[in-house]
Scaffold this motif. Structure first.
Motif, PDB file in Angstrom:
ATOM      1  N   LEU A  76       0.813  -1.222   0.000  1.00 30.16           N
ATOM      2  CA  LEU A  76       0.000   0.000   0.000  1.00 30.16           C
ATOM      3  C   LEU A  76       0.841   1.265   0.000  1.00 30.16           C
ATOM      4  O   LEU A  76       0.406   2.297  -0.528  1.00 30.16           O
ATOM      5  CB  LEU A  76      -0.947  -0.002   1.198  1.00 30.16           C
ATOM      6  N   LEU A  77       2.028   1.215   0.584  1.00 32.86           N
ATOM      7  CA  LEU A  77       2.901   2.389   0.552  1.00 32.86           C
ATOM      8  C   LEU A  77       3.481   2.587  -0.849  1.00 32.86           C
ATOM      9  O   LEU A  77       3.601   3.714  -1.328  1.00 32.86           O
ATOM     10  CB  LEU A  77       4.012   2.256   1.584  1.00 32.86           C
ATOM     11  N   HIS A  78       3.838   1.501  -1.505  1.00 30.62           N
ATOM     12  CA  HIS A  78       4.325   1.596  -2.885  1.00 30.62           C
ATOM     13  C   HIS A  78       3.244   2.177  -3.799  1.00 30.62           C
ATOM     14  O   HIS A  78       3.497   3.122  -4.563  1.00 30.62           O
ATOM     15  CB  HIS A  78       4.733   0.212  -3.397  1.00 30.62           C
ATOM     16  N   THR A  79       2.058   1.600  -3.720  1.00 29.71           N
ATOM     17  CA  THR A  79       1.008   2.048  -4.636  1.00 29.71           C
ATOM     18  C   THR A  79       0.569   3.475  -4.331  1.00 29.71           C
ATOM     19  O   THR A  79       0.217   4.228  -5.241  1.00 29.71           O
ATOM     20  CB  THR A  79      -0.203   1.096  -4.598  1.00 29.71           C
ATOM     21  N   ARG A  80       0.622   3.880  -3.053  1.00 32.02           N
ATOM     22  CA  ARG A  80       0.276   5.261  -2.738  1.00 32.02           C
ATOM     23  C   ARG A  80       1.303   6.227  -3.342  1.00 32.02           C
ATOM     24  O   ARG A  80       0.934   7.289  -3.846  1.00 32.02           O
ATOM     25  CB  ARG A  80       0.193   5.450  -1.225  1.00 32.02           C
ATOM     26  N   LEU A  81       2.565   5.860  -3.325  1.00 29.97           N
ATOM     27  CA  LEU A  81       3.582   6.694  -3.955  1.00 29.97           C
ATOM     28  C   LEU A  81       3.314   6.852  -5.451  1.00 29.97           C
ATOM     29  O   LEU A  81       3.427   7.953  -6.000  1.00 29.97           O
ATOM     30  CB  LEU A  81       4.974   6.100  -3.730  1.00 29.97           C
ATOM     31  N   TYR A  82       2.936   5.777  -6.107  1.00 30.42           N
ATOM     32  CA  TYR A  82       2.623   5.864  -7.541  1.00 30.42           C
ATOM     33  C   TYR A  82       1.399   6.750  -7.784  1.00 30.42           C
ATOM     34  O   TYR A  82       1.321   7.450  -8.797  1.00 30.42           O
ATOM     35  CB  TYR A  82       2.397   4.464  -8.122  1.00 30.42           C
ATOM     36  N   GLN A  83       0.452   6.711  -6.866  1.00 21.16           N
ATOM     37  CA  GLN A  83      -0.713   7.588  -6.987  1.00 21.16           C
ATOM     38  C   GLN A  83      -0.336   9.051  -6.779  1.00 21.16           C
ATOM     39  O   GLN A  83      -0.848   9.939  -7.463  1.00 21.16           O
ATOM     40  CB  GLN A  83      -1.771   7.196  -5.951  1.00 21.16           C
ATOM     41  N   LEU A  84       0.557   9.303  -5.830  1.00 19.06           N
ATOM     42  CA  LEU A  84       0.904  10.675  -5.472  1.00 19.06           C
ATOM     43  C   LEU A  84       1.740  11.378  -6.538  1.00 19.06           C
ATOM     44  O   LEU A  84       1.665  12.604  -6.673  1.00 19.06           O
ATOM     45  CB  LEU A  84       1.660  10.685  -4.134  1.00 19.06           C
ATOM     46  N   ASP A  85       2.542  10.623  -7.274  1.00 15.20           N
ATOM     47  CA  ASP A  85       3.428  11.233  -8.266  1.00 15.20           C
ATOM     48  C   ASP A  85       3.522  10.331  -9.492  1.00 15.20           C
ATOM     49  O   ASP A  85       4.125   9.254  -9.443  1.00 15.20           O
ATOM     50  CB  ASP A  85       4.814  11.450  -7.664  1.00 15.20           C
ATOM     51  N   SER A  86       2.951  10.766 -10.585  1.00 12.20           N
ATOM     52  CA  SER A  86       2.946   9.964 -11.813  1.00 12.20           C
ATOM     53  C   SER A  86       4.333   9.816 -12.418  1.00 12.20           C
ATOM     54  O   SER A  86       4.546   8.974 -13.297  1.00 12.20           O
ATOM     55  CB  SER A  86       1.999  10.593 -12.841  1.00 12.20           C
ATOM     56  N   ALA A  87       5.303  10.618 -11.948  1.00 10.67           N
ATOM     57  CA  ALA A  87       6.668  10.525 -12.470  1.00 10.67           C
ATOM     58  C   ALA A  87       7.471   9.409 -11.806  1.00 10.67           C
ATOM     59  O   ALA A  87       8.540   9.034 -12.302  1.00 10.67           O
ATOM     60  CB  ALA A  87       7.389  11.856 -12.297  1.00 10.67           C
TER      61      ALA A  87
END
Length: 203
Positions: A76-87
């Motif tokens: 969930l921390l990995h996927t939240r990072l991908y959600q927060l920044d598309s780069a």
């Protein structure tokens, strides 16, 4: 040449394990596949012995779409990072001694580093004179709660390069696996230097 996400994770695992940054099957690594999916290591596997069987395909809510292993709660921390920044294209979570100890010694909300030439390994930094701030989140076993804490912090000030979880370890990232590895190696060097400086009583 476009990097192969599976191979990039496997090679990162061997490299990280050789530096003893993920003992006892700890840590997890991921790579973005597209706007809605990522590839991530399963729970409980030795990171220096990864194969494609140890990789799970997940959506950005953490649901498993492919693979047979058990997903780590930290997905969930990995996927939240991908959600927060598309780069963000790759995320590496490690458990080194230096990052874990410093995250406990430093009781504030961030670890501040300055005066190190290696700061220039972090994207956007051009001088040792800058102050580098690495956020520290208090550890929690509820990853949904912790990922919400990350999102709240991000809304105030978007994070760069990585963050620490107190008594736990480091999350680092980059536009691709190559940059994520550079940021990880740079920060681990900085952490080792900072810990030694504090041990010597010079800070």
């Amino acid at each position: 040449m476009q990097e192969n996400p599976s191979q990039a994770i496997i090679e990162a695992g061997r490299w990280i394990q050789s530096r003893h940054w993920c003992p006892a099957t700890g840590g997890n690594f991921s790579a973005r596949l597209n706007d809605n999916e990522a590839l991530i290591t399963e729970s409980g596997c030795q990171k220096g012995e990864l194969s494609t069987r140890n990789l799970l395909q997940v959506d950005l809510q953490g649901n498993v779409l492919g693979g047979t292993g058990k997903p780590s709660a930290e997905t969930l921390l990995h996927t939240r990072l991908y959600q927060l920044d598309s780069a963000i294209g790759a995320v590496l979570h490690t458990h080194s001694v230096a990052s874990t100890v410093l995250s406990r010694i430093e009781t504030g909300a961030c670890l501040t580093l300055s005066g190190y030439e290696m700061q220039k390994s972090l994207a956007g930094n051009t001088t040792h004179e800058a102050q580098i701030e690495i956020a520290i989140l208090d550890n929690h076993q509820d990853m949904a709660f912790l990922s919400d804490q990350l999102a709240q912090l991000w809304q105030k000030t978007p994070l760069q390069w990585g963050f620490l979880v107190r008594g736990h370890g480091l999350y680092s990232w980059g536009r691709d696996m190559q940059e994520a590895r550079r940021h990880l190696e740079g920060m681990e060097f900085l952490f080792a230097c900072e810990l030694e400086m504090r041990r010597l009583g010079t800070l």
